[in-house]
Design an enzyme around this catalytic site. Structure first.
Site, PDB file in Angstrom:
ATOM      1  N   ARG A  36      47.298  36.953  46.258  1.00 40.10           N
ATOM      2  CA  ARG A  36      48.348  37.424  47.275  1.00 40.10           C
ATOM      3  C   ARG A  36      48.364  35.598  47.153  1.00 40.10           C
ATOM      4  O   ARG A  36      50.074  35.800  47.724  1.00 40.10           O
ATOM      5  CB  ARG A  36      48.225  38.407  48.291  1.00 40.10           C
ATOM      6  CG  ARG A  36      47.822  39.600  47.745  1.00 40.10           C
ATOM      7  CD  ARG A  36      47.976  40.244  49.232  1.00 40.10           C
ATOM      8  NE  ARG A  36      47.936  41.858  48.859  1.00 40.10           N
ATOM      9  CZ  ARG A  36      47.777  42.341  50.105  1.00 40.10           C
ATOM     10  NH1 ARG A  36      47.277  42.416  50.764  1.00 40.10           N
ATOM     11  NH2 ARG A  36      47.936  43.843  49.652  1.00 40.10           N
ATOM     12  N   LYS A 197      41.147  62.860  46.440  1.00 43.54           N
ATOM     13  CA  LYS A 197      41.290  64.154  47.385  1.00 43.54           C
ATOM     14  C   LYS A 197      43.348  64.864  46.770  1.00 43.54           C
ATOM     15  O   LYS A 197      43.477  63.777  46.999  1.00 43.54           O
ATOM     16  CB  LYS A 197      41.399  64.103  48.520  1.00 43.54           C
ATOM     17  CG  LYS A 197      40.497  63.125  49.458  1.00 43.54           C
ATOM     18  CD  LYS A 197      40.406  62.845  50.916  1.00 43.54           C
ATOM     19  CE  LYS A 197      39.178  63.048  51.675  1.00 43.54           C
ATOM     20  NZ  LYS A 197      39.013  62.616  53.178  1.00 43.54           N
ATOM     21  N   GLY A 354      44.895  50.770  44.680  1.00 44.52           N
ATOM     22  CA  GLY A 354      44.219  49.468  44.920  1.00 44.52           C
ATOM     23  C   GLY A 354      42.341  49.964  44.194  1.00 44.52           C
ATOM     24  O   GLY A 354      42.136  49.464  43.532  1.00 44.52           O
ATOM     25  N   GLY A 377      49.895  50.572  49.279  1.00 44.33           N
ATOM     26  CA  GLY A 377      50.389  52.208  50.408  1.00 44.33           C
ATOM     27  C   GLY A 377      51.718  52.414  49.322  1.00 44.33           C
ATOM     28  O   GLY A 377      52.485  53.576  49.552  1.00 44.33           O
TER      29      GLY A 377
END
Length: 400
Positions: A36, A197, A354, A377
């Site tokens: 980053r 999920k 991720g 996110g």
């Protein structure tokens, strides 16, 4: 969406408040992964070359509005200086006297990192007074933190309404790539969604089947779809309570002419362990003690053919338990095929999230994708079709 970039900005002698994402992994008080930090270099160097005074805003961890010494950005400054090859000053506060004095000492081309903005509760509540206090140290605002753009915080959204606002180089790269993938893509568009999920990716699936031409579902969530279609999944991870939801998504895909690809064959084992004996099974031929842990070769071959017949690919989530060979073969095989097509200029291949980044790095082909987002996110919410406050604020320019 149109937004101003640094090409549009007058920089000489001006104080540029730059929101970066320096929420980096640390080990023994030092940065253990500088990805980053390196991502921020093009923006910082462009500002320096233009004669700006560079003032960096960032958060680290979750101090919840309190000063937590262990969450200070102080150790980031020397790590960034090493990456930049240029000194980086540090101020022990992000507002107030200490910050103002450190900013006042800057000369054109200098770089300053301010302390963790999340030490103040006004950051996460997007408090107007706190945003104004931040704005006092800048003449213009640059957002280069797409990964934090899904948060309406003072330093990611509030500041954009107080100062002339611009997208940084990394932000521009991200938004351009995402526009190519879902905004104005070259069709046909194929999506790959994996992970464990269905429940965590409901909004994503519902949005994608209305936007894509083809959608392949893999990973643990594919088990839920197979169960919903009446297939025995043995001892596999499966959200059986989500079966009707899975059927609803299948119907929605049909209504929107989105071709849905579910596994044709699967790789199973009696236990999830490295090197566990694996078998290829056809659908419905799973023993009660077996777990589905990867996509089978026939499934991957069909997916590769779908890539051959597509112009754009957007990928989120692995096809199996890629961290544990031999259950990485499906993900690695599909990743290599996508990378080869992208490298040859035959496919715009955009991936993010991720687990996806980790899977592509594991396969050794992330660099050959058209673009790989590390945003997590924010990338997921963008795929879900949600407005990202930090991005939306950039499109509403305050003319000054």
């Amino acid at each position: 969406m149109t937004f101003a970039t640094l090409d549009d900005a007058e920089l000489q002698g001006r104080r540029a408040l730059v929101r970066v994402d320096f929420n980096v992994p640390m080990a023994d008080g030092e940065v253990s992964d500088d990805t980053r930090l390196r991502a921020a270099v093009p923006t910082i160097e462009k500002l320096r070359a233009g004669g700006a005074k560079v003032v960096l805003l960032a958060h680290f961890d979750r101090p919840k509005g309190k000063f937590v010494p262990a969450m200070s950005l102080a150790p980031i400054a020397p790590a960034l200086a090493k990456v930049l090859g240029h000194p980086v000053a540090f101020a022990p506060d992000c507002v107030g006297k200490d910050a103002a004095e450190a900013v006042a000492a800057l000369k054109p081309g200098d770089v300053l990192l301010l302390e963790n903005v999340r030490f103040y509760p006004g950051e996460e509540s997007n408090d107007a007074a706190f945003a104004r206090a931040l704005a006092e140290n800048g003449d213009l605002y640059v957002n280069d933190a797409f990964s934090a753009a899904h948060r309406a915080h003072a330093s990611t959204e509030g500041l954009a309404h107080l100062l002339p606002a611009y997208a940084g180089e990394q932000m521009r790269l991200e938004l351009t790539a995402l526009d190519k993938a879902l905004g104005r893509p070259e069709r046909p568009v194929l999506g790959i969604v994996g992970g464990s999920k269905v429940s965590s990716k409901l909004d994503l699936l519902r949005n994608l089947v209305t936007k894509l031409d083809k959608l392949a579902i893999g990973g643990g969530m594919a088990n839920t779809f197979l169960y919903a279609q009446g297939h025995d999944v043995g001892a596999s991870y499966c959200e059986k309570e989500m079966a009707e939801t899975a059927r609803e998504i299948i119907r929605l895909a049909g209504q929107n002419n989105c071709k849905l690809f579910l596994p044709l064959d699967i790789v199973v084992a009696e236990k999830m362990a490295p090197g566990a004996p694996a078998r290829i099974r056809s659908l419905g031929a799973v023993d009660e003690h077996e777990r589905i842990l990867d996509a089978g070769p026939e499934t991957v071959e069909r997916l590769n053919r779908a890539m051959d017949n597509s112009k754009t690919l957007i990928w989120n989530g692995p096809l199996g338990v890629f961290e544990m060979p031999p259950f990485d073969k499906g993900t690695v095989g599909a990743a290599h095929h996508a990378a080869e097509l992208a490298k040859a200029g035959k496919l715009v291949a955009v991936a993010g999230g991720g687990d996806t980044v980790a899977a592509l790095n594991h396969a050794g082909c992330a660099e050959d994708f058209t673009f790989v987002s590390t945003a997590g996110g924010a990338f997921l919410e963008w795929m879900e079709g949600k407005e990202l406050p930090g991005v939306a604020a950039l499109s509403k320019q305050n003319k000054r």
